[in-house]
Design a protein around this motif. Structure first.
Motif, PDB file in Angstrom:
ATOM      1  N   THR A   1       7.461  -6.898  -7.779  1.00  0.00           N
ATOM      2  CA  THR A   1       7.472  -7.515  -6.451  1.00  0.00           C
ATOM      3  C   THR A   1       6.227  -7.116  -5.682  1.00  0.00           C
ATOM      4  O   THR A   1       5.878  -5.942  -5.638  1.00  0.00           O
ATOM      5  CB  THR A   1       8.714  -7.063  -5.659  1.00  0.00           C
TER       6      THR A   1
ATOM      7  N   TYR B   1      13.908   4.165  -3.016  1.00  0.00           N
ATOM      8  CA  TYR B   1      13.393   3.578  -1.789  1.00  0.00           C
ATOM      9  C   TYR B   1      12.583   4.556  -0.970  1.00  0.00           C
ATOM     10  O   TYR B   1      12.290   4.304   0.182  1.00  0.00           O
ATOM     11  CB  TYR B   1      14.555   3.011  -0.973  1.00  0.00           C
ATOM     12  N   ASN B   2      12.243   5.695  -1.557  1.00  0.00           N
ATOM     13  CA  ASN B   2      11.386   6.609  -0.822  1.00  0.00           C
ATOM     14  C   ASN B   2       9.941   6.462  -1.247  1.00  0.00           C
ATOM     15  O   ASN B   2       9.132   7.354  -1.035  1.00  0.00           O
ATOM     16  CB  ASN B   2      11.875   8.042  -1.036  1.00  0.00           C
ATOM     17  N   SER B   3       9.596   5.356  -1.878  1.00  0.00           N
ATOM     18  CA  SER B   3       8.211   5.143  -2.252  1.00  0.00           C
ATOM     19  C   SER B   3       7.529   4.288  -1.188  1.00  0.00           C
ATOM     20  O   SER B   3       8.112   3.362  -0.647  1.00  0.00           O
ATOM     21  CB  SER B   3       8.116   4.453  -3.616  1.00  0.00           C
ATOM     22  N   PRO B   4       6.278   4.633  -0.872  1.00  0.00           N
ATOM     23  CA  PRO B   4       5.588   3.889   0.182  1.00  0.00           C
ATOM     24  C   PRO B   4       5.100   2.530  -0.298  1.00  0.00           C
ATOM     25  O   PRO B   4       5.031   2.253  -1.488  1.00  0.00           O
ATOM     26  CB  PRO B   4       4.408   4.795   0.520  1.00  0.00           C
ATOM     27  N   LEU B   5       4.753   1.725   0.666  1.00  0.00           N
ATOM     28  CA  LEU B   5       4.132   0.443   0.388  1.00  0.00           C
ATOM     29  C   LEU B   5       2.626   0.678   0.364  1.00  0.00           C
ATOM     30  O   LEU B   5       2.060   1.194   1.322  1.00  0.00           O
ATOM     31  CB  LEU B   5       4.498  -0.524   1.513  1.00  0.00           C
ATOM     32  N   HIS B   6       1.985   0.348  -0.730  1.00  0.00           N
ATOM     33  CA  HIS B   6       0.531   0.502  -0.831  1.00  0.00           C
ATOM     34  C   HIS B   6      -0.126  -0.832  -0.546  1.00  0.00           C
ATOM     35  O   HIS B   6       0.266  -1.860  -1.107  1.00  0.00           O
ATOM     36  CB  HIS B   6       0.136   1.007  -2.218  1.00  0.00           C
ATOM     37  N   PHE B   7      -1.117  -0.807   0.301  1.00  0.00           N
ATOM     38  CA  PHE B   7      -1.782  -2.027   0.718  1.00  0.00           C
ATOM     39  C   PHE B   7      -3.112  -2.205   0.001  1.00  0.00           C
ATOM     40  O   PHE B   7      -3.830  -1.244  -0.278  1.00  0.00           O
ATOM     41  CB  PHE B   7      -2.041  -2.002   2.227  1.00  0.00           C
TER      42      PHE B   7
ATOM     43  N   ASP C   1       9.541  -0.325  -7.864  1.00  0.00           N
ATOM     44  CA  ASP C   1      10.093  -1.532  -7.273  1.00  0.00           C
ATOM     45  C   ASP C   1      11.473  -1.338  -6.659  1.00  0.00           C
ATOM     46  O   ASP C   1      11.697  -1.631  -5.507  1.00  0.00           O
ATOM     47  CB  ASP C   1      10.171  -2.647  -8.319  1.00  0.00           C
ATOM     48  N   ARG C   2      12.361  -0.860  -7.399  1.00  0.00           N
ATOM     49  CA  ARG C   2      13.709  -0.698  -6.881  1.00  0.00           C
ATOM     50  C   ARG C   2      14.318   0.587  -7.400  1.00  0.00           C
ATOM     51  O   ARG C   2      13.867   1.150  -8.361  1.00  0.00           O
ATOM     52  CB  ARG C   2      14.592  -1.879  -7.322  1.00  0.00           C
TER      53      ARG C   2
ATOM     54  N   ARG D   1       4.932  -1.816  -3.974  1.00  0.00           N
ATOM     55  CA  ARG D   1       5.526  -0.473  -4.027  1.00  0.00           C
ATOM     56  C   ARG D   1       5.318   0.095  -5.407  1.00  0.00           C
ATOM     57  O   ARG D   1       5.390  -0.632  -6.398  1.00  0.00           O
ATOM     58  CB  ARG D   1       7.019  -0.557  -3.725  1.00  0.00           C
TER      59      ARG D   1
ATOM     60  N   PHE E   1       4.097  -8.113  -1.869  1.00  0.00           N
ATOM     61  CA  PHE E   1       4.324  -8.716  -0.553  1.00  0.00           C
ATOM     62  C   PHE E   1       2.995  -9.192   0.020  1.00  0.00           C
ATOM     63  O   PHE E   1       1.983  -8.510  -0.079  1.00  0.00           O
ATOM     64  CB  PHE E   1       4.953  -7.684   0.394  1.00  0.00           C
TER      65      PHE E   1
END
Lengths: 119, 115
Positions: free
Chosen positions: A32, A104-110, A100-101, A97, A34
């Motif tokens: 996934t 849920y303590n993994s950050p979103l990397h941009f 992926d699932r 991330r 975003f």
């Protein structure tokens, strides 16, 4: 740490043309990704969620025929702005991330973002 | 639904402290904090999970009040490098211990640290 690479960094195009933006996860797999859009001095607005091997999920108000998303592999998602117009000029940022699932303590990397200017 | 951040902007002198708040009307699984410099992508600062976490790194810390669905970011003895726009990103809890896996960002707080 996890790295997300986005290309190109900036693009200037003429009205009516199409622009493709690539987003790659370099050292991890992401089923996934975003896609966000950010206008000057505003927040990041989620446009769509890109799902590997299936159709993207678009947020309300985002035209799926205008913003084509293809998530062809576990490390690559592309956003194509079709028939671009000046009002599409914005800062487009992809993110993913590291896990992926399930964690849920993994950050979103941009990615570093793509500044699109439509003339 | 977008979380609400406050204040919208703050100006500090080097060495002063600041608090940035982020509130949601929905039950949250986690709150993420990011800092964005002009023209750059957001940079991850920290995540707080539901359960009343508090954490920090050097002089930046944060807390998550699960009852109020509110998180606060604390900047202590601010440095010039702290300048930028701070965003909180919230992940809603779809069902107990089941997160939505996408972040919705607040409107941002512009922080300027002056010498």
């Amino acid at each position: 740490g996890a790295v997300v690479s986005q290309h190109p960094s900036w693009v200037i195009c003429k009205s009516g043309t199409s622009v493709k933006i690539e987003c790659r996860s370099l050292d991890f797999q992401a089923t996934t990704m975003f896609w966000y859009r950010q206008f000057p001095k505003q927040s990041l607005m989620l446009m769509a969620t890109s799902n590997e091997g299936s159709k993207a999920t678009y947020e309300q108000g985002v035209e799926k025929d205008k913003f084509l998303i293809n998530h062809a592999s576990l490390t690559l998602s592309t956003l194509t702005v079709t028939s671009a117009h000046p009002e599409d000029s914005s800062f487009y940022i992809c993110s993913a991330r590291e896990v992926d699932r399930g964690a849920y303590n993994s950050p979103l990397h941009f990615g570093n973002g793509t500044r699109l200017t439509v003339t | 639904q977008q979380p609400v951040q406050s204040p919208q902007a703050v100006i500090l002198r080097e060495g002063e402290d600041a608090v940035i708040n982020c509130s949601s009307s929905k039950a949250l699984y986690s709150v993420h904090w990011y800092r964005q410099k002009h023209g750059e992508a957001p940079v991850f600062l920290m995540i707080l999970l539901k359960g009343g976490e508090q954490k920090g790194h050097e002089k930046i810390s944060a807390s998550f009040n699960e009852k109020k669905q509110q998180s606060s970011l604390y900047l202590t003895a601010s440095q010039l490098s702290y300048s930028g726009t701070y965003f909180c990103g919230t992940e809603i809890e779809l069902s107990p211990n089941n997160a939505g896996n996408m972040l919705t960002f607040g409107g941002g707080t512009r922080l300027m640290v002056k010498p």
